[in-house]
Design a protein around this motif. Structure first.
Motif, short mmCIF file in Angstrom:
data_model
loop_
_atom_site.label_atom_id
_atom_site.label_comp_id
_atom_site.label_asym_id
_atom_site.label_seq_id
_atom_site.Cartn_x
_atom_site.Cartn_y
_atom_site.Cartn_z
N ILE A 272 16.37 0.63 84.19
CA ILE A 272 16.43 -0.70 84.77
C ILE A 272 17.15 -1.63 83.80
O ILE A 272 16.98 -1.52 82.58
CB ILE A 272 15.02 -1.25 85.10
CG1 ILE A 272 15.11 -2.65 85.70
CG2 ILE A 272 14.12 -1.24 83.88
CD1 ILE A 272 13.77 -3.18 86.20
N TRP A 274 18.94 -5.83 83.57
CA TRP A 274 19.30 -7.10 84.20
C TRP A 274 19.91 -8.02 83.16
O TRP A 274 19.68 -7.87 81.97
CB TRP A 274 18.10 -7.76 84.86
CG TRP A 274 17.00 -8.20 83.96
CD1 TRP A 274 16.84 -9.43 83.37
CD2 TRP A 274 15.87 -7.42 83.52
NE1 TRP A 274 15.70 -9.46 82.61
CE2 TRP A 274 15.07 -8.24 82.70
CE3 TRP A 274 15.45 -6.10 83.78
CZ2 TRP A 274 13.90 -7.78 82.10
CZ3 TRP A 274 14.28 -5.66 83.19
CH2 TRP A 274 13.52 -6.49 82.37
N GLY A 296 20.39 -7.87 88.53
CA GLY A 296 19.55 -6.77 88.09
C GLY A 296 19.73 -5.54 88.95
O GLY A 296 19.97 -5.63 90.16
N ALA A 298 18.30 -1.18 89.21
CA ALA A 298 17.43 -0.12 88.70
C ALA A 298 17.74 1.17 89.44
O ALA A 298 18.45 1.17 90.47
CB ALA A 298 15.95 -0.50 88.89
N SER A 299 17.23 2.28 88.92
CA SER A 299 17.36 3.55 89.63
C SER A 299 16.83 3.38 91.04
O SER A 299 15.76 2.80 91.25
CB SER A 299 16.56 4.64 88.90
OG SER A 299 17.05 4.81 87.58
N ASN A 300 17.58 3.87 92.02
CA ASN A 300 17.31 3.54 93.42
C ASN A 300 16.35 4.54 94.06
O ASN A 300 16.66 5.17 95.07
CB ASN A 300 18.63 3.48 94.19
CG ASN A 300 18.45 2.79 95.53
OD1 ASN A 300 17.55 2.00 95.71
ND2 ASN A 300 19.33 3.11 96.47
N PRO A 307 10.64 -1.99 90.94
CA PRO A 307 10.39 -2.85 89.77
C PRO A 307 10.71 -4.33 89.93
O PRO A 307 10.14 -5.15 89.22
CB PRO A 307 11.30 -2.22 88.70
CG PRO A 307 12.40 -1.59 89.47
CD PRO A 307 11.79 -1.10 90.74
N PHE A 308 11.65 -4.70 90.82
CA PHE A 308 12.02 -6.12 90.92
C PHE A 308 11.16 -6.81 91.97
O PHE A 308 11.15 -6.43 93.14
CB PHE A 308 13.50 -6.27 91.28
CG PHE A 308 14.43 -5.91 90.17
CD1 PHE A 308 14.55 -6.72 89.05
CD2 PHE A 308 15.19 -4.76 90.24
CE1 PHE A 308 15.42 -6.38 88.02
CE2 PHE A 308 16.06 -4.41 89.22
CZ PHE A 308 16.16 -5.23 88.10
N THR A 327 14.89 -2.59 94.32
CA THR A 327 15.50 -1.87 93.20
C THR A 327 16.77 -2.54 92.70
O THR A 327 17.50 -1.98 91.90
CB THR A 327 15.81 -0.42 93.61
OG1 THR A 327 16.64 -0.42 94.76
CG2 THR A 327 14.52 0.34 93.92
#
Length: 419
Positions: A272, A274, A296, A298-300, A307-308, A327
């Protein structure tokens, strides 16, 4: 006038600067902050060549410190090509309570109360913690010493035991879980130069999910406890200049994390990152425009534990407490701050803001950012009650009103500017 005279002296002095030296450096006005600490982190020293650019950089650095409300300098001729330099410091009061309160129109209510010392031992060390009530009890402790070992090397250690009620989203349904995150974090701090710094370290934490109510799915456990290890890297470019409550300049903060997990089914390893881009511009004597753009990704993974978060106290004022997850995130916060009243130590500031953002659905694609149901826009108004001689003593009240489909509205209280 004194500052103008000092500048004129400097400009005339540096016309023949080859032989001009600093005979003595004096730190004035400080009480709790140690002079030895100030001399450790600044670049001008006794016996070095007099250099106006270095002095200006030192003053800019000092004004960023939590322990200093304002700083300025004087240069005095004491002999042929010899000068004394005076750094004058107005200290902040640095034992500061913190408070954040947030509500929405569906009667959500949560708060966080803390107490921090930002100038422990007169060395600009931060130590303190908070207690949070968000349905459940939480607490945390923080230690941060950016100049612990030298003017470039420091250390940060953090502990938290955070418990909240979190929504988990799947197949257009929502379940509510009791979520606990207990973590210990150790970071090394490195100041490369005046504008560039790095943080790197590890965060070991345990996540505990316990089903409370809402939809159920056979593929999603009602109880889940996962141990994780995060490798963290932060890079900051900071060229901000402070004048009491006013800020001018640009800052960029990149945060990259790689998280490993002992549960590869629901919570696999992921990356992740950002970046917060912040821009501040002064307008006249009393106006200040401030903006923050967060990008930001992250792994999808198609996981309900993305996480977001979309959250009142993080990105959109008035939206509610963790109402969605994704994500990827694109968030813009922009506001105009106008000082309405100012006298001696006190300032009253009003602000008009727009918070807007969009998120990528877990397992989705980049077109999700353009979907109407993922876009949220919250304009609003706020007030700031500012004590100019106490660090971060800004009590803020904001009221955000959503103008997109299914939006809420609500108050957000807190200590310090929203960003």
């Amino acid at each position: 006038m004194k500052y103008l005279i000092t500048l004129l002296i400097l400009f005339s002095v540096f016309a023949n600067a080859q032989d001009n030296t600093v005979t003595d450096l004096k730190i004035q006005g400080n009480k709790k902050l140690k002079s030895s600490f100030v001399k450790k982190i600044i670049q001008i020293k006794s016996g070095v060549k007099l250099d106006s650019t270095i002095i200006e950089a030192d003053i800019k650095l000092l004004k960023r410190l939590p322990s200093i409300a304002h700083a300025y300098y004087q240069v005095v001729l004491v002999g042929e090509h010899s000068y004394n330099v005076f750094y004058n410091i107005e200290e902040n009061f640095t034992i500061i309570p913190s408070a954040n309160v947030y509500t929405t129109n569906d009667d959500e209510f949560a708060y966080r109360l803390g107490l921090y010392e930002f100038n422990l031992f007169g060395e600009n060390i931060t130590f303190g913690g908070f207690y949070q009530k968000d349905i459940y009890n939480s607490y945390a402790l923080k230690f941060r010493a950016p100049f612990l070992f030298s003017r470039q090397l420091g250390l940060a250690v953090n502990y938290q035991d955070l418990t909240t009620q979190e929504p988990v989203f799947f197949e257009n349904n929502t379940a509510e879980y009791k979520y606990n995150n207990e973590s210990v974090e150790v970071l090394g701090l490195f100041q490369l130069n005046f504008t560039n710094r790095f943080e790197a370290g590890l965060n070991y934490f345990t996540e505990d999910y316990e089903y409370k109510f809402g939809a159920k799915n056979l593929n999603i456990p009602q109880e889940l406890k996962v141990h994780k290890l995060t490798y963290k890297l932060i890079y900051e470019y900071n060229n901000l200049n402070y004048e009491y409550q006013y800020v001018d300049g640009f800052r960029s903060i990149l945060n990259f994390q790689y998280v490993t997990s002992n549960n590869d089914t629901l919570l696999p390893d992921f990356a992740i990152g950002w970046n917060d881009f912040q821009y501040f511009k002064r307008f006249g004597k009393r106006g200040n425009w401030a903006s923050r753009l967060r990008l930001g990704i992250a792994s999808n993974d198609d996981t309900p534990f993305a996480p977001f978060a979309v959250d009142n106290n993080l990105n959109l004022r008035g939206v509610g407490n963790t109402i969605d997850r994704g994500t990827g995130a694109i968030v813009l916060n922009t506001e105009y701050r106008q000082t309405l009243y100012e006298k001696n130590w006190f300032s009253l500031q009003g602000n008009a803001f727009i918070d807007a953002g969009s998120w990528r659905n877990p397992g989705g694609d980049f077109s999700d950012f353009g979907e109407n149901h993922n876009i949220r826009i919250y304009p609003g108004l706020g007030l700031r009650f500012i004590h100019k001689k106490i660090f971060n003593a800004i009590f803020r009240i904001d009221y955000g009103i959503g103008i997109t489909d299914g939006a809420t509205q609500g108050l957000v209280f807190g200590i310090g500017q929203y960003f």
